[in-house]
Design an enzyme around this catalytic site. Sequence first.
Site, PDB file in Angstrom:
ATOM      1  N   TYR A 125     -20.052 -29.075 -28.267  1.00  0.00           N
ATOM      2  CA  TYR A 125     -19.093 -30.004 -27.804  1.00  0.00           C
ATOM      3  C   TYR A 125     -18.184 -29.924 -26.902  1.00  0.00           C
ATOM      4  CZ  TYR A 125     -21.349 -33.227 -31.408  1.00  0.00           C
ATOM      5  OH  TYR A 125     -22.003 -34.412 -31.679  1.00  0.00           O
ATOM      6  N   LYS A 170     -27.619 -22.776 -39.453  1.00  0.00           N
ATOM      7  CA  LYS A 170     -28.867 -22.274 -38.890  1.00  0.00           C
ATOM      8  C   LYS A 170     -28.878 -20.819 -38.641  1.00  0.00           C
ATOM      9  CE  LYS A 170     -33.219 -23.470 -38.251  1.00  0.00           C
ATOM     10  NZ  LYS A 170     -34.189 -23.922 -39.773  1.00  0.00           N
ATOM     11  N   ASP A 203     -31.720 -27.958 -41.588  1.00  0.00           N
ATOM     12  CA  ASP A 203     -32.819 -28.723 -41.916  1.00  0.00           C
ATOM     13  C   ASP A 203     -33.157 -28.977 -43.348  1.00  0.00           C
ATOM     14  OD1 ASP A 203     -33.163 -26.070 -41.556  1.00  0.00           O
ATOM     15  OD2 ASP A 203     -35.347 -26.272 -41.150  1.00  0.00           O
ATOM     16  N   ASP A 227     -21.852 -33.788 -37.242  1.00  0.00           N
ATOM     17  CA  ASP A 227     -22.169 -35.151 -36.624  1.00  0.00           C
ATOM     18  C   ASP A 227     -23.262 -35.898 -36.955  1.00  0.00           C
ATOM     19  OD1 ASP A 227     -21.784 -37.537 -34.958  1.00  0.00           O
ATOM     20  OD2 ASP A 227     -22.011 -36.481 -33.058  1.00  0.00           O
ATOM     21  N   ASP A 231     -24.039 -38.931 -39.996  1.00  0.00           N
ATOM     22  CA  ASP A 231     -24.413 -40.480 -39.746  1.00  0.00           C
ATOM     23  C   ASP A 231     -25.525 -40.428 -40.661  1.00  0.00           C
ATOM     24  OD1 ASP A 231     -22.584 -40.637 -37.832  1.00  0.00           O
ATOM     25  OD2 ASP A 231     -23.876 -41.067 -36.223  1.00  0.00           O
TER      26      ASP A 231
END
Length: 335
Positions: A125, A170, A203, A227, A231
């Site tokens: 970002y 990750k 994941d 993020d 959601d």
Amino acid sequence: MSPLSLCVIAGDGIGREVVPAACRVLARLRPDIGMIEAEAGWDTFQRVGQALPDATLATARACGAVLFGAVSSPSHRVDGYRSPIVALRRALDTHANLRPVRPLGGIGRPDVDLLIVRENTEDLYIGEERSDGDTAEAIKRITRHASERVGRVAARLAAGRGGRLTIVHKANILPLTDGLFRDSVRAAASGWPALTLDECLVDTAALRLVQHPEHFDVLVAPNLYGDILSDLAAAHAGGLGLAASLNLGEQCAIAEPVHGSAPDIAGRGIANPAATFASLALLLRHHWRDADSASRLDAAIDRVLAQGVRTPDLGGDASCEQVTRAVCDTVLASR
């Protein structure tokens, strides 16, 4: 300014409806808090050439607390335009994004009550990209400083909720960047030795959030993963229309409903203000340290929704005004 002041940025679309509604609720809860209006967003950019005007940023800094509605974005690249909320988060150094997931008023899964803490200032970002036309690259920046401080926030909040924190990363694919995030959060969390600390690949975390969200308590993640996962998890609590968030820093905080500007329903009086109210409750609880007012507001939202006073997106027929009036009345009755 009063001892406590709020910079009010309605933004675009339904932000101009739900933010004034939240200001009415705040006036009932804390009439001592001064409210100062400022502007930001796509309409502001078109009018003055800045999506986040300098005067708005100065007001936000002076107040130290912001209620931010929603902003529209152009469908194509526009020179000089950058997301004002992303710019505001970075300018005020609100480094931890809090996204609670719990049922409101009986909407959503009753067995889910979790919190996602998202690092809010770096990762992809930072917006540093380059391209030669055939190959495009984006910089993913992770620092020990940012990772440790969001780790401290997450660990403190987890300790207050029961003591279980999951680090999402990750690092098996990105051992330098995500590995640094994981290790830095672990180091920061060592200050709370009673914490139950575990980790989960992003994941796998996504799968578990879909299948068994009730197994999580507090999750902490780098910006992009946080993020996406927040959601996704919002689906268990009625969707983005009910999703609240708080961008929390050491000096400043920004309360921000997660929904967008919803131009298709703007001006029709049917926008759902519940997420804005819930974001305001987060600001009261975590920034102004007013747990009593926050609890009163949360209880009022739950009660009004449970009574069936709901906007059309939740299957009801109430207007934004009717929901707002009901919450204001319930807050007053709780004194």
